[in-house]
Each structure stands twice: as structure tokens, then as C-alpha cells.
Design a protein around this motif. Structure first.
Motif, PDB file in Angstrom:
ATOM      1  N   VAL A 131       0.825  -1.191   0.000  1.00 52.92           N
ATOM      2  CA  VAL A 131       0.000   0.000   0.000  1.00 52.92           C
ATOM      3  C   VAL A 131       0.866   1.250   0.000  1.00 52.92           C
ATOM      4  O   VAL A 131       2.039   1.213   0.312  1.00 52.92           O
ATOM      5  CB  VAL A 131      -0.927   0.052   1.244  1.00 52.92           C
ATOM      6  N   ALA A 132       0.244   2.346  -0.364  1.00 53.31           N
ATOM      7  CA  ALA A 132       0.887   3.645  -0.227  1.00 53.31           C
ATOM      8  C   ALA A 132       0.140   4.409   0.844  1.00 53.31           C
ATOM      9  O   ALA A 132      -1.054   4.240   1.021  1.00 53.31           O
ATOM     10  CB  ALA A 132       0.825   4.406  -1.553  1.00 53.31           C
ATOM     11  N   GLY A 133       0.825   5.265   1.558  1.00 50.32           N
ATOM     12  CA  GLY A 133       0.167   6.045   2.598  1.00 50.32           C
ATOM     13  C   GLY A 133       0.402   5.462   3.970  1.00 50.32           C
ATOM     14  O   GLY A 133       1.104   4.476   4.146  1.00 50.32           O
ATOM     15  N   SER A 153      -4.644   0.657   5.510  1.00 52.30           N
ATOM     16  CA  SER A 153      -3.940   1.819   4.993  1.00 52.30           C
ATOM     17  C   SER A 153      -4.926   2.926   4.674  1.00 52.30           C
ATOM     18  O   SER A 153      -6.112   2.678   4.454  1.00 52.30           O
ATOM     19  CB  SER A 153      -3.171   1.452   3.719  1.00 52.30           C
ATOM     20  N   SER A 154      -4.429   4.146   4.657  1.00 53.11           N
ATOM     21  CA  SER A 154      -5.258   5.286   4.282  1.00 53.11           C
ATOM     22  C   SER A 154      -5.348   5.444   2.774  1.00 53.11           C
ATOM     23  O   SER A 154      -6.039   6.329   2.281  1.00 53.11           O
ATOM     24  CB  SER A 154      -4.694   6.572   4.902  1.00 53.11           C
ATOM     25  N   SER A 155      -4.656   4.593   2.016  1.00 54.29           N
ATOM     26  CA  SER A 155      -4.704   4.635   0.553  1.00 54.29           C
ATOM     27  C   SER A 155      -5.116   3.269   0.019  1.00 54.29           C
ATOM     28  O   SER A 155      -4.976   2.250   0.701  1.00 54.29           O
ATOM     29  CB  SER A 155      -3.339   5.014  -0.026  1.00 54.29           C
ATOM     30  N   ALA A 156      -5.628   3.265  -1.185  1.00 58.11           N
ATOM     31  CA  ALA A 156      -6.049   2.004  -1.807  1.00 58.11           C
ATOM     32  C   ALA A 156      -4.830   1.124  -2.083  1.00 58.11           C
ATOM     33  O   ALA A 156      -3.733   1.623  -2.354  1.00 58.11           O
ATOM     34  CB  ALA A 156      -6.785   2.298  -3.105  1.00 58.11           C
ATOM     35  N   SER A 179      -2.042  -1.060  -3.835  1.00 62.27           N
ATOM     36  CA  SER A 179      -1.414  -0.988  -5.146  1.00 62.27           C
ATOM     37  C   SER A 179      -1.142  -2.388  -5.664  1.00 62.27           C
ATOM     38  O   SER A 179      -0.732  -3.269  -4.908  1.00 62.27           O
ATOM     39  CB  SER A 179      -0.093  -0.214  -5.054  1.00 62.27           C
ATOM     40  N   SER A 194      -9.665   4.077  10.075  1.00 64.48           N
ATOM     41  CA  SER A 194      -8.985   2.930   9.476  1.00 64.48           C
ATOM     42  C   SER A 194      -9.752   1.627   9.644  1.00 64.48           C
ATOM     43  O   SER A 194      -9.379   0.620   9.043  1.00 64.48           O
ATOM     44  CB  SER A 194      -7.590   2.763  10.088  1.00 64.48           C
ATOM     45  N   GLY A 205     -10.792   6.235   3.313  1.00 66.87           N
ATOM     46  CA  GLY A 205     -10.507   6.207   1.883  1.00 66.87           C
ATOM     47  C   GLY A 205      -9.499   5.160   1.477  1.00 66.87           C
ATOM     48  O   GLY A 205      -9.127   5.052   0.298  1.00 66.87           O
ATOM     49  N   GLY A 206      -9.048   4.369   2.431  1.00 68.67           N
ATOM     50  CA  GLY A 206      -8.093   3.310   2.139  1.00 68.67           C
ATOM     51  C   GLY A 206      -8.746   1.946   2.170  1.00 68.67           C
ATOM     52  O   GLY A 206      -9.939   1.801   1.883  1.00 68.67           O
TER      53      GLY A 206
END
Length: 230
Positions: free
Chosen positions: A37-39, A120-123, A125, A61, A92-93
Motif C-alpha cells: 500500500v501507499a500512505g 492503509s489510508s490509501s487504496a 497498489s 482505518s 478512503g483506504g
């Protein structure tokens, strides 16, 4: 408080466990973590408790279990269903986690989180970041009900461009693992203690390409030793 091992990834992610189930986690320190993940990754020890109580104020989260989708699953010898799920969160993750359910009918959505996971706070990857290894491995121990042994669960991610199938190879033969959507999950023989494998090893995690050729192997016993906190 349960004992567990945390291994930080290059992205400073941290795996967490449902305290009622998992005792120890050993994660590879040299490959991409199970959830790429990113974030910022959540570090909430009681996240599973929040996710299972709709009346409790939810951290951003915490996963929305009603919207979870199954990534990969397998049926244990006990008849229980073991699965890796992905669920969005209010931040949003997304969260990816392990859950074990009883019964012969596979669950369409999880109602609890009984295993390890990450948020994670991001989707997530789909890009595979580690070119040296096509497999990211986590080994989880849970106290068995009714005896003194520990269930041993192996799960993680694979680079779908390089890996088509996985098997755990031991002196007793090869045991295929369930692989889907770039994730895998399965069970190893029960062990006498958390943080250890059954004595009749060694156990090797072998990855195969689309044409059946071996593309990588991990000695799981050595993996545990190299990632165990000192």
C-alpha cells in the motif's frame, strides 16, 4: 496481552492481530509486506474489536466488513473456511485481513476478524515493488482449541507476473496452497509452540511459474529465525 512479532516494512507498515486468536506473527523483513500500500498504515491493536461492533465509534482505518470482498480462501482439514478478505475503510483506504469461519458453506462476508491484517489510508497498489523476490510471506500462530498445540497459518502475496502456483514442500511431499488475486493462504502442520514449526520439516515454500518451472523457494524455518526479534 498476547505476544506477537511485528516486522516493519520499507513503507513502515505494521501488521496487527485479533487478540482473541493470533499469538505470534513472523513476517519477511526482506520482501514487500502482505499488503502493498501507499500512505500511512494503521497501528491499532484493537482494530478487530472496532470492526465487529457497529455501535462503537469507528476509527477511520476500521474496515467496513459489510463491503468486504474475498481475495482467496481454502478449506482446512477441520472443515473450517480460512480466507483473506479486503474491505474499504472510512479513511478512503483499505484493509486486508485473515478470517476463519466454521461451517461447510463459505461465508459471503466476514462478521469478525480472527486473524492478522493491515489497514492503509490509501487504496492497495497492484504494483510489485520487490524485483528480487516474487513472494511475500507471513506465518501466523493461533492456539488450538481443546489441546496444547498451535495452528500455523501461512499467507501473503505473490507477483502475479512471475508466480502461477505455490506449494509447501516437506519430507512428506508437496501441499499446494490456494492462490487468487495475487494472494495466497494455507495451513502448515500444528506446532508445539508459537514461533516454531512442526518437528518433521524442513518446510520449503516453492513458487512456480505458468509453465511449471520453479521460480523461487523459501526455507520457512530459516525465515522465522532471520525475522525473529532479538
Amino acid at each position: 496481552m498476547d505476544d506477537h512479532y511485528d516486522s516493519e516494512s520499507a513503507s513502515k507498515g505494521r501488521r496487527w492481530t485479533s487478540r482473541s486468536a493470533l499469538i505470534v506473527i513472523v513476517a519477511t523483513a526482506f520482501v514487500v509486506p502482505a499488503l502493498a500500500v501507499a500512505g500511512k498504515v494503521a497501528d491499532i491493536g484493537d482494530l478487530a474489536n472496532y470492526a465487529s461492533k457497529s455501535s462503537v465509534a469507528q476509527p477511520s482505518s476500521a474496515p467496513d466488513l459489510s463491503r468486504a470482498s474475498k481475495l482467496v480462501s481454502t478449506t482446512l482439514k477441520t472443515g473450517e473456511q480460512l480466507a483473506v478478505w479486503q474491505a474499504p475503510n472510512a479513511g478512503g483506504g483499505a484493509c486486508v485481513f485473515v478470517d476463519k469461519a466454521s461451517g461447510s458453506i463459505p461465508a459471503t462476508t466476514p462478521t469478525t476478524i480472527t486473524g492478522a491484517g493491515e489497514c492503509s489510508s490509501s487504496a492497495p497498489s497492484q504494483k510489485w515493488m520487490n524485483l528480487e523476490s516474487p513472494v511475500s510471506t507471513n506465518i501466523d500462530w493461533a492456539k488450538s482449541s481443546g489441546d496444547e498445540s498451535f495452528e500455523v497459518i501461512i499467507e501473503g502475496r505473490v507477483d502475479i507476473a512471475r508466480v502461477a502456483s505455490l506449494a509447501v514442500v516437506s519430507p512428506d511431499g508437496a501441499s499446494p496452497l490456494a492462490v487468487s488475486h495475487g494472494y495466497f493462504i494455507g495451513a502448515l502442520p500444528p506446532s508445539a509452540a508459537a514461533g516454531k514449526l512442526a518437528a518433521d520439516g524442513p518446510y520449503l515454500l516453492v513458487a512456480y511459474g505458468r509453465k511449471g518451472a520453479e521460480v523461487s523457494r523459501q526455507d520457512l524455518g530459516k525465515l522465522i529465525e532471520t525475522t525473529r526479534p532479538q
